[in-house]
Design a protein around this motif. Sequence first.
Motif, short mmCIF file in Angstrom:
data_model
loop_
_atom_site.label_atom_id
_atom_site.label_comp_id
_atom_site.label_asym_id
_atom_site.label_seq_id
_atom_site.Cartn_x
_atom_site.Cartn_y
_atom_site.Cartn_z
N ALA A 187 0.85 -1.35 0.15
CA ALA A 187 -0.01 0.11 0.12
C ALA A 187 0.95 1.17 -0.10
CB ALA A 187 -0.97 -0.13 1.08
N PHE A 188 0.41 2.11 -0.75
CA PHE A 188 1.04 3.60 -0.82
C PHE A 188 0.17 4.57 -0.33
CE2 PHE A 188 2.47 7.51 -2.85
CZ PHE A 188 3.71 7.47 -2.62
N LEU A 189 0.24 5.50 0.62
CA LEU A 189 -0.59 6.27 1.04
C LEU A 189 0.15 7.70 0.82
CD1 LEU A 189 -2.54 6.65 4.49
CD2 LEU A 189 -1.14 8.50 3.77
N TYR A 190 -0.58 8.72 -0.28
CA TYR A 190 -0.24 9.82 -0.29
C TYR A 190 -1.20 10.78 0.31
CZ TYR A 190 0.21 14.06 -3.47
OH TYR A 190 0.41 15.37 -3.90
N VAL A 191 -0.48 11.79 1.11
CA VAL A 191 -1.30 13.17 1.65
C VAL A 191 -1.44 14.04 0.63
CG1 VAL A 191 -1.12 14.74 3.67
CG2 VAL A 191 -0.08 12.32 3.96
N SER A 192 -2.78 14.03 0.11
CA SER A 192 -3.14 15.22 -0.65
C SER A 192 -3.81 16.34 0.04
CB SER A 192 -4.32 14.36 -1.70
OG SER A 192 -4.86 15.29 -2.59
N ALA A 193 -5.04 16.67 -0.47
CA ALA A 193 -5.65 17.96 0.24
C ALA A 193 -7.04 18.03 -0.08
CB ALA A 193 -4.72 19.19 -0.12
N ALA A 194 -7.88 18.54 0.94
CA ALA A 194 -9.38 18.76 0.58
C ALA A 194 -9.07 19.99 -0.36
CB ALA A 194 -9.79 19.27 1.74
N GLY A 195 -10.49 20.34 -1.26
CA GLY A 195 -10.45 21.02 -2.17
C GLY A 195 -9.78 22.37 -1.86
N GLY A 196 -9.09 23.24 -2.77
CA GLY A 196 -8.43 24.21 -2.68
C GLY A 196 -8.83 25.58 -2.16
N ALA A 197 -8.14 26.21 -1.12
CA ALA A 197 -8.75 27.35 -0.58
C ALA A 197 -8.55 28.57 -1.53
CB ALA A 197 -8.04 27.60 0.62
N PRO A 198 -9.43 29.63 -1.58
CA PRO A 198 -9.37 30.67 -2.41
C PRO A 198 -8.31 31.39 -2.26
CG PRO A 198 -11.01 30.97 -0.66
CD PRO A 198 -10.45 29.58 -0.37
N VAL A 199 -7.28 31.26 -1.36
CA VAL A 199 -5.93 32.04 -1.05
C VAL A 199 -4.93 31.50 -1.74
CG1 VAL A 199 -6.83 33.39 0.91
CG2 VAL A 199 -5.77 31.30 1.18
N ARG A 214 -2.28 9.70 -11.44
CA ARG A 214 -1.00 9.02 -12.03
C ARG A 214 -0.55 7.99 -11.14
NH1 ARG A 214 3.20 12.89 -14.93
NH2 ARG A 214 4.10 11.00 -15.19
N ILE A 215 -0.65 7.87 -9.78
CA ILE A 215 -0.18 6.96 -8.77
C ILE A 215 -1.05 5.60 -9.14
CG2 ILE A 215 0.00 6.17 -6.62
CD1 ILE A 215 1.01 9.11 -6.08
N ALA A 216 -2.34 6.09 -9.09
CA ALA A 216 -3.47 5.20 -9.15
C ALA A 216 -3.29 4.28 -10.51
CB ALA A 216 -4.88 5.70 -9.16
N SER A 217 -3.16 5.06 -11.63
CA SER A 217 -3.21 4.26 -13.04
C SER A 217 -1.66 3.74 -13.29
CB SER A 217 -3.50 5.57 -14.15
OG SER A 217 -2.52 6.49 -14.03
N GLU A 218 -0.62 4.32 -12.81
CA GLU A 218 0.59 3.82 -13.30
C GLU A 218 1.10 2.67 -12.27
OE1 GLU A 218 3.30 6.99 -13.97
OE2 GLU A 218 1.78 8.23 -14.93
N PHE A 219 0.60 2.42 -11.11
CA PHE A 219 0.96 1.44 -10.17
C PHE A 219 -0.20 0.53 -9.74
CE2 PHE A 219 3.80 5.31 -9.97
CZ PHE A 219 4.91 4.76 -10.35
N PRO A 220 -1.11 -0.02 -10.74
CA PRO A 220 -2.33 -0.57 -10.13
C PRO A 220 -2.14 -1.63 -9.50
CG PRO A 220 -1.74 -1.19 -12.39
CD PRO A 220 -0.68 0.00 -11.88
N ARG A 221 -1.05 -2.44 -8.99
CA ARG A 221 -0.93 -3.44 -8.31
C ARG A 221 -0.71 -3.13 -6.84
NH1 ARG A 221 3.06 -7.78 -11.35
NH2 ARG A 221 1.75 -7.97 -13.42
#
Length: 313
Positions: A187-199, A214-221
């Motif tokens: 498993a690979f966990l990527y810390v993304s973010a909630a929808g962008g803030a206006p600032v 790209r992580i989901a599509s390029e490393f499906p296993r």
Amino acid sequence: MASKTAAKKIVVCGGNGFLGSRICKYAVARGWDVTSISRSGEPKWSAVTSSESPPEWSHKVSWERADIFKPATYAPLLTGADYVVHSMGILLEADYKRVVSGQESPIAGLRKAFSQPASSSSSADSSIENPLERNDNSSTPSSSSSSNNSSTSTDSNDKSPQITYESMNRDSALLLARTAADKSASAFLYVSAAGGAPVLPTRYITTKRSAESRIASEFPRMRGIFIRPPFLYDSSRKFTIPMAAMTGVGAMFNSVTGGIMSGFLGAAGTKPLKVDVVAKAAVEALEDESTRGPVEVPELEDLAEKAWRKGML
């Protein structure tokens, strides 16, 4: 509570940061074998906790140094890893640590972010160089680059790393994901973010979403987990408390109005979470094999609650 099964091995890139250090903490609590990778090694504890002294759990973490843009410097550390975490990125295309420490104002950082030349305002899927096509055999990290403040693009003397959303939010994650996949991490966990803030510039969130896709599509296993936390706060970083309060007001307004301002408010319209809640959720998401893909705020809270209940058993 430590697991009764064989200990899992987790590698946290950015494990000396605000969120990353707490992911290490809760992984240690489960009895896992924990390794943190960053340019500087062990955290400066006063920057991530309320004390200058290392907490007891930190002695069970292997604090390693490496350059995220040079896989050869950390690939051996990923051998045998069950889980790999990418907990790095930048909010502003400026030296974030200088902003946090008060050496540079947030306004200066915003000016830099919004004054990028057109050539650097490319879409999230475009890049001068595909990071996955690089063949970097370096065995030692560059003294001028950092796992928190690095780039795939430098000047001719390799002295001034160019910090961009594309390099930090996307390219570094792709390089790490490829290495994790090569080492057969489950498993690979990527810390993304909630929808962008206006600032914040649009590229902040688009590069995050590009990394997820790209992580989901390029490393499906490899089970990809993309947690999307909102603004994070904790009393150890006093400036986050009033900011969380303001964000909370925006979230409350968005809630009572049926979310009519979601498109404008972005993350500012999402309830802030305490950093420990997200760290618990991240560790639980890794262990829960049914968790994959984007993980939004309500799911983060559910996972943290599940982790808390496990700890009470």
